[in-house]
Design a protein around this motif. Sequence first.
Motif, PDB file in Angstrom:
ATOM      1  N   ASP A  74       0.838  -1.190   0.000  1.00 41.35           N
ATOM      2  CA  ASP A  74       0.000   0.000   0.000  1.00 41.35           C
ATOM      3  C   ASP A  74       0.877   1.245   0.000  1.00 41.35           C
ATOM      4  OD1 ASP A  74      -2.309  -1.505   0.081  1.00 41.35           O
ATOM      5  OD2 ASP A  74      -2.318  -1.613   2.270  1.00 41.35           O
ATOM      6  N   ALA A  75       0.429   2.255  -0.713  1.00 39.15           N
ATOM      7  CA  ALA A  75       1.186   3.505  -0.797  1.00 39.15           C
ATOM      8  C   ALA A  75       1.107   4.270   0.510  1.00 39.15           C
ATOM      9  CB  ALA A  75       0.650   4.358  -1.941  1.00 39.15           C
ATOM     10  N   GLN A  76       2.257   4.872   0.930  1.00 40.31           N
ATOM     11  CA  GLN A  76       2.295   5.677   2.149  1.00 40.31           C
ATOM     12  C   GLN A  76       1.583   7.006   1.900  1.00 40.31           C
ATOM     13  OE1 GLN A  76       3.586   4.571   4.930  1.00 40.31           O
ATOM     14  NE2 GLN A  76       3.357   6.382   6.204  1.00 40.31           N
ATOM     15  N   PRO A  77       0.676   7.418   2.774  1.00 39.21           N
ATOM     16  CA  PRO A  77      -0.005   8.697   2.536  1.00 39.21           C
ATOM     17  C   PRO A  77       0.959   9.864   2.628  1.00 39.21           C
ATOM     18  CG  PRO A  77      -0.532   7.839   4.714  1.00 39.21           C
ATOM     19  CD  PRO A  77       0.213   6.749   4.002  1.00 39.21           C
ATOM     20  N   GLN A  78       0.649  10.949   1.930  1.00 40.62           N
ATOM     21  CA  GLN A  78       1.488  12.135   1.922  1.00 40.62           C
ATOM     22  C   GLN A  78       1.408  12.851   3.265  1.00 40.62           C
ATOM     23  OE1 GLN A  78       3.563  13.063  -0.444  1.00 40.62           O
ATOM     24  NE2 GLN A  78       2.996  11.346  -1.777  1.00 40.62           N
ATOM     25  N   VAL A  79       2.539  13.425   3.706  1.00 42.24           N
ATOM     26  CA  VAL A  79       2.584  14.177   4.958  1.00 42.24           C
ATOM     27  C   VAL A  79       2.485  15.669   4.651  1.00 42.24           C
ATOM     28  CG1 VAL A  79       3.935  12.408   6.126  1.00 42.24           C
ATOM     29  CG2 VAL A  79       5.106  14.243   4.908  1.00 42.24           C
ATOM     30  N   ALA A  80       2.062  16.430   5.648  1.00 45.09           N
ATOM     31  CA  ALA A  80       1.916  17.874   5.483  1.00 45.09           C
ATOM     32  C   ALA A  80       3.218  18.565   5.844  1.00 45.09           C
ATOM     33  CB  ALA A  80       0.778  18.396   6.358  1.00 45.09           C
ATOM     34  N   ALA A  81       3.670  19.481   5.026  1.00 41.69           N
ATOM     35  CA  ALA A  81       4.888  20.256   5.270  1.00 41.69           C
ATOM     36  C   ALA A  81       4.502  21.716   5.484  1.00 41.69           C
ATOM     37  CB  ALA A  81       5.864  20.134   4.097  1.00 41.69           C
ATOM     38  N   PRO A  82       4.890  22.314   6.621  1.00 43.01           N
ATOM     39  CA  PRO A  82       4.550  23.724   6.829  1.00 43.01           C
ATOM     40  C   PRO A  82       5.269  24.625   5.842  1.00 43.01           C
ATOM     41  CG  PRO A  82       6.073  22.959   8.520  1.00 43.01           C
ATOM     42  CD  PRO A  82       5.665  21.749   7.726  1.00 43.01           C
ATOM     43  N   ALA A  83       4.573  25.606   5.368  1.00 42.70           N
ATOM     44  CA  ALA A  83       5.146  26.551   4.406  1.00 42.70           C
ATOM     45  C   ALA A  83       5.805  27.694   5.171  1.00 42.70           C
ATOM     46  CB  ALA A  83       4.067  27.086   3.472  1.00 42.70           C
ATOM     47  N   VAL A  84       7.115  27.843   5.009  1.00 43.38           N
ATOM     48  CA  VAL A  84       7.873  28.903   5.669  1.00 43.38           C
ATOM     49  C   VAL A  84       8.541  29.746   4.604  1.00 43.38           C
ATOM     50  CG1 VAL A  84       9.709  29.446   7.297  1.00 43.38           C
ATOM     51  CG2 VAL A  84       8.260  27.450   7.679  1.00 43.38           C
TER      52      VAL A  84
END
Length: 271
Positions: A74-84
Motif C-alpha cells: 500500500d502507498a504511504q499517505p502524503q505528509v503535510a509540510a509547513p510553508a515557511v
Amino acid sequence: MSTIRILLSMTTLSTVLVSASAFAQNADGDNLNPDGTGNSQGTNQPGQEEPANGVKLGVGTEPQALPPPQSDNDAQPQVAAPAVAAQGITEQAGVGGTQAYGRAGVLELGGFANLTNATDYLSIGFNPTIGWFFMDNVEISAILGVNYSKQTTVRTPATATTAAVTEDTSGTNISLLAEPSLHIPLSKTLFGFLGVGFGISSQSVDPGPDAGTGFAMAPRLGMNVLVGRSGVFTPAIQGTFQTTDAVRTPQGTILAVSSSVGVNAGYTVMW
C-alpha cells in the motif's frame, strides 16, 4: 415339472447376483445417473467441488483454484509540510528601501558601550553586536562583551603619623552572549525592546587568582531610535548576573554569583 423348477431357481439366483453387484459398485462411490450411466466423481452435493487428489477436509476451495499469493504494497499517505517563507538577508533596509526596521530579513551591525568613572573606581566596556531579524519584530543577536575595571581600595587607614596604604585592583571580564529580543514599534522611528542574553563569562583579577569561567545572563530593556537613513541609536538599562569560581579549596570550588546594573548606549546600522 422338475425342469421348470430348476430354470426358475437359476433365474432368481441371477437376479440376486446382479443386485449384489450393483450394490457393491455403489459402495465404492460409483453412483448411477438417472439415465443409468455411471458417475465416477462420487456423491458430491451440488455447489461442492471434488478434490483432484485425495479427500477434501472442511468447506472451501482447493489451493489449485485459488489465485497465487502476492505482496500488497500500500502507498504511504502524503505528509503535510509547513510553508515557511525564505527570508534571507535584506539587500537594503531603512529610508529609501522597501524594508523597515524590525522586518524579517533585516541585518543589524554595531555595538554599545558603557563608561563609569567615580572616586577610586573606573569601568569601561565595549560590546560589538551583530543581529538578524529572523521574523518580524523578533531578532537574534550575538554579543561579545569586553569590560575593564579598576578600583583603588584602602588597606591601612591613615593615622596622625602615617599615610594611608592603598591598593589598586584591576579586572577584565569577557563574555559571549546570544540574545533573543522583541522589538515593538511605537512609531515609524521609535521602537521599545526587551532582550535577554545567555552565555558564558570569564573574569581575571590582578593582583590575585582569576575568578574563572561561569554562566552569564544579561537582560536589557530600552528603546531603538532610528537616526538618518539606516542608523539606530539604542539607549538601554542592562543587568548582568554571572557565576564565577570565587574560592578554590581542596574539597572543591565554591561558586559565587555577582550582579550589576548599568546604563549603556549603542549605535547600529541596518541593511
